[in-house]
Write a protein that holds these residues in place. Structure first.
Motif, PDB file in Angstrom:
ATOM      1  N   ILE A  56      -4.041  -7.047   3.460  1.00 14.50           N
ATOM      2  CA  ILE A  56      -4.113  -5.891   4.353  1.00 14.50           C
ATOM      3  C   ILE A  56      -2.881  -5.059   4.025  1.00 14.50           C
ATOM      4  O   ILE A  56      -1.757  -5.506   4.217  1.00 14.50           O
ATOM      5  CB  ILE A  56      -4.125  -6.317   5.831  1.00 14.50           C
ATOM      6  CG1 ILE A  56      -5.357  -7.191   6.110  1.00 14.50           C
ATOM      7  CG2 ILE A  56      -4.102  -5.086   6.733  1.00 14.50           C
ATOM      8  CD1 ILE A  56      -5.357  -7.840   7.486  1.00 14.50           C
ATOM      9  N   LEU A  57      -3.097  -3.876   3.482  1.00 15.81           N
ATOM     10  CA  LEU A  57      -2.018  -3.055   2.941  1.00 15.81           C
ATOM     11  C   LEU A  57      -1.739  -1.860   3.842  1.00 15.81           C
ATOM     12  O   LEU A  57      -2.646  -1.102   4.174  1.00 15.81           O
ATOM     13  CB  LEU A  57      -2.419  -2.562   1.543  1.00 15.81           C
ATOM     14  CG  LEU A  57      -1.465  -1.649   0.802  1.00 15.81           C
ATOM     15  CD1 LEU A  57      -0.107  -2.319   0.593  1.00 15.81           C
ATOM     16  CD2 LEU A  57      -2.071  -1.262  -0.548  1.00 15.81           C
ATOM     17  N   LEU A  58      -0.475  -1.736   4.247  1.00 15.03           N
ATOM     18  CA  LEU A  58      -0.034  -0.609   5.068  1.00 15.03           C
ATOM     19  C   LEU A  58       1.097   0.096   4.330  1.00 15.03           C
ATOM     20  O   LEU A  58       2.073  -0.544   3.941  1.00 15.03           O
ATOM     21  CB  LEU A  58       0.446  -1.087   6.437  1.00 15.03           C
ATOM     22  CG  LEU A  58      -0.607  -1.811   7.276  1.00 15.03           C
ATOM     23  CD1 LEU A  58      -0.433  -3.317   7.194  1.00 15.03           C
ATOM     24  CD2 LEU A  58      -0.550  -1.362   8.710  1.00 15.03           C
ATOM     25  N   THR A  59       0.968   1.404   4.145  1.00 16.55           N
ATOM     26  CA  THR A  59       1.968   2.128   3.361  1.00 16.55           C
ATOM     27  C   THR A  59       2.340   3.461   3.988  1.00 16.55           C
ATOM     28  O   THR A  59       1.538   4.085   4.674  1.00 16.55           O
ATOM     29  CB  THR A  59       1.468   2.369   1.915  1.00 16.55           C
ATOM     30  OG1 THR A  59       2.520   2.976   1.155  1.00 16.55           O
ATOM     31  CG2 THR A  59       0.246   3.252   1.869  1.00 16.55           C
ATOM     32  N   ASP A  60       3.553   3.855   3.708  1.00 18.46           N
ATOM     33  CA  ASP A  60       4.029   5.192   4.037  1.00 18.46           C
ATOM     34  C   ASP A  60       3.469   6.145   2.979  1.00 18.46           C
ATOM     35  O   ASP A  60       2.956   5.712   1.943  1.00 18.46           O
ATOM     36  CB  ASP A  60       5.569   5.189   4.004  1.00 18.46           C
ATOM     37  CG  ASP A  60       6.198   6.471   4.521  1.00 18.46           C
ATOM     38  OD1 ASP A  60       5.495   7.283   5.150  1.00 18.46           O
ATOM     39  OD2 ASP A  60       7.406   6.663   4.292  1.00 18.46           O
ATOM     40  N   VAL A  61       3.567   7.448   3.231  1.00 20.50           N
ATOM     41  CA  VAL A  61       3.099   8.436   2.260  1.00 20.50           C
ATOM     42  C   VAL A  61       4.264   8.995   1.462  1.00 20.50           C
ATOM     43  O   VAL A  61       4.276   8.941   0.235  1.00 20.50           O
ATOM     44  CB  VAL A  61       2.327   9.594   2.944  1.00 20.50           C
ATOM     45  CG1 VAL A  61       1.976  10.669   1.925  1.00 20.50           C
ATOM     46  CG2 VAL A  61       1.074   9.074   3.610  1.00 20.50           C
ATOM     47  N   ASN A  62       5.253   9.540   2.136  1.00 20.22           N
ATOM     48  CA  ASN A  62       6.365  10.206   1.452  1.00 20.22           C
ATOM     49  C   ASN A  62       7.432   9.200   1.066  1.00 20.22           C
ATOM     50  O   ASN A  62       8.250   8.791   1.885  1.00 20.22           O
ATOM     51  CB  ASN A  62       6.961  11.295   2.343  1.00 20.22           C
ATOM     52  CG  ASN A  62       5.998  12.441   2.525  1.00 20.22           C
ATOM     53  OD1 ASN A  62       5.254  12.770   1.618  1.00 20.22           O
ATOM     54  ND2 ASN A  62       6.000  13.039   3.694  1.00 20.22           N
ATOM     55  N   MET A  63       7.391   8.796  -0.206  1.00 19.78           N
ATOM     56  CA  MET A  63       8.363   7.848  -0.739  1.00 19.78           C
ATOM     57  C   MET A  63       8.834   8.357  -2.093  1.00 19.78           C
ATOM     58  O   MET A  63       8.088   9.061  -2.784  1.00 19.78           O
ATOM     59  CB  MET A  63       7.720   6.465  -0.919  1.00 19.78           C
ATOM     60  CG  MET A  63       7.245   5.821   0.368  1.00 19.78           C
ATOM     61  SD  MET A  63       6.562   4.155   0.119  1.00 19.78           S
ATOM     62  CE  MET A  63       5.026   4.529  -0.734  1.00 19.78           C
ATOM     63  N   PRO A  64      10.060   8.010  -2.475  1.00 20.15           N
ATOM     64  CA  PRO A  64      10.538   8.417  -3.803  1.00 20.15           C
ATOM     65  C   PRO A  64       9.773   7.669  -4.900  1.00 20.15           C
ATOM     66  O   PRO A  64       9.144   6.657  -4.636  1.00 20.15           O
ATOM     67  CB  PRO A  64      12.014   8.007  -3.788  1.00 20.15           C
ATOM     68  CG  PRO A  64      12.169   7.050  -2.673  1.00 20.15           C
ATOM     69  CD  PRO A  64      11.051   7.277  -1.712  1.00 20.15           C
ATOM     70  N   GLU A  65       9.812   8.177  -6.085  1.00 23.30           N
ATOM     71  CA  GLU A  65       9.190   7.598  -7.277  1.00 23.30           C
ATOM     72  C   GLU A  65       7.665   7.746  -7.299  1.00 23.30           C
ATOM     73  O   GLU A  65       7.098   8.132  -8.292  1.00 23.30           O
ATOM     74  CB  GLU A  65       9.542   6.123  -7.467  1.00 23.30           C
ATOM     75  CG  GLU A  65      11.003   5.853  -7.695  1.00 23.30           C
ATOM     76  CD  GLU A  65      11.306   4.378  -7.857  1.00 23.30           C
ATOM     77  OE1 GLU A  65      10.448   3.529  -7.550  1.00 23.30           O
ATOM     78  OE2 GLU A  65      12.430   4.070  -8.282  1.00 23.30           O
ATOM     79  N   MET A  66       7.002   7.391  -6.203  1.00 20.15           N
ATOM     80  CA  MET A  66       5.548   7.433  -6.162  1.00 20.15           C
ATOM     81  C   MET A  66       5.120   7.609  -4.711  1.00 20.15           C
ATOM     82  O   MET A  66       5.545   6.850  -3.847  1.00 20.15           O
ATOM     83  CB  MET A  66       4.994   6.112  -6.715  1.00 20.15           C
ATOM     84  CG  MET A  66       3.492   6.011  -6.737  1.00 20.15           C
ATOM     85  SD  MET A  66       2.916   4.363  -7.270  1.00 20.15           S
ATOM     86  CE  MET A  66       3.876   4.040  -8.735  1.00 20.15           C
ATOM     87  N   ASN A  67       4.272   8.607  -4.451  1.00 17.92           N
ATOM     88  CA  ASN A  67       3.856   8.781  -3.059  1.00 17.92           C
ATOM     89  C   ASN A  67       2.797   7.742  -2.685  1.00 17.92           C
ATOM     90  O   ASN A  67       2.228   7.068  -3.546  1.00 17.92           O
ATOM     91  CB  ASN A  67       3.401  10.220  -2.771  1.00 17.92           C
ATOM     92  CG  ASN A  67       2.039  10.554  -3.334  1.00 17.92           C
ATOM     93  OD1 ASN A  67       1.078   9.801  -3.246  1.00 17.92           O
ATOM     94  ND2 ASN A  67       1.937  11.738  -3.929  1.00 17.92           N
TER      95      ASN A  67
END
Length: 133
Positions: A56-67
């Motif tokens: 189950i993957l939860l991620t932010d959108v605005n991140m350095p290197e790769m959005n």
């Protein structure tokens, strides 16, 4: 499914630590493992090396290197064990929610988000026995 691998990706160091702490009782009870990453690239390396299942993957959108959206596309290629994806972001533009929907994201959470809201959603989507109070 009786064991889940919950993966949080967020460049905000404090948040990744809080996410792991918030699932302490579920980890202790053997319901899930929680892996946290401060970069999408580190998480992709984990997927390639570990080949986890029931993710189950939860991620932010605005991140350095790769959005987060680029990351979700690459994660889908690298990890066939992903069973659900979610976005947690402080930027909830209509464009972002449209992109998330096109990528198959189950829910777009807006920061600040209550950990209980996340747990409730996971419980509803997967029947995971999570503490929601």
């Amino acid at each position: 499914m009786d064991h889940f691998n919950i993966v949080f990706v967020d460049d905000e160091v404090e948040l990744v630590h809080l996410y792991k702490l918030a699932f302490h009782s579920e980890i202790t009870d053997g319901i899930c493992t929680v892996n946290t990453f401060e970069s999408a690239k580190d998480c992709l390396k984990y997927f390639q090396n570990s080949l986890p299942s029931n993710v189950i993957l939860l991620t932010d959108v605005n991140m350095p290197e790769m959005n987060g959206f680029e990351f979700l596309q690459k994660a889908a290629q690298d990890c066939k064990g992903i069973i659900g994806t979610y976005v947690i972001s402080g930027y909830g533009t209509h464009e972002y929610t449209d992109i998330a929907t096109k990528l198959g994201v189950k829910k777009f959470f807006f920061k600040p988000v209550s950990i209980f809201e996340i747990k409730k959603e996971l419980k509803n989507d997967f029947g995971v026995m999570l503490e929601t109070q």
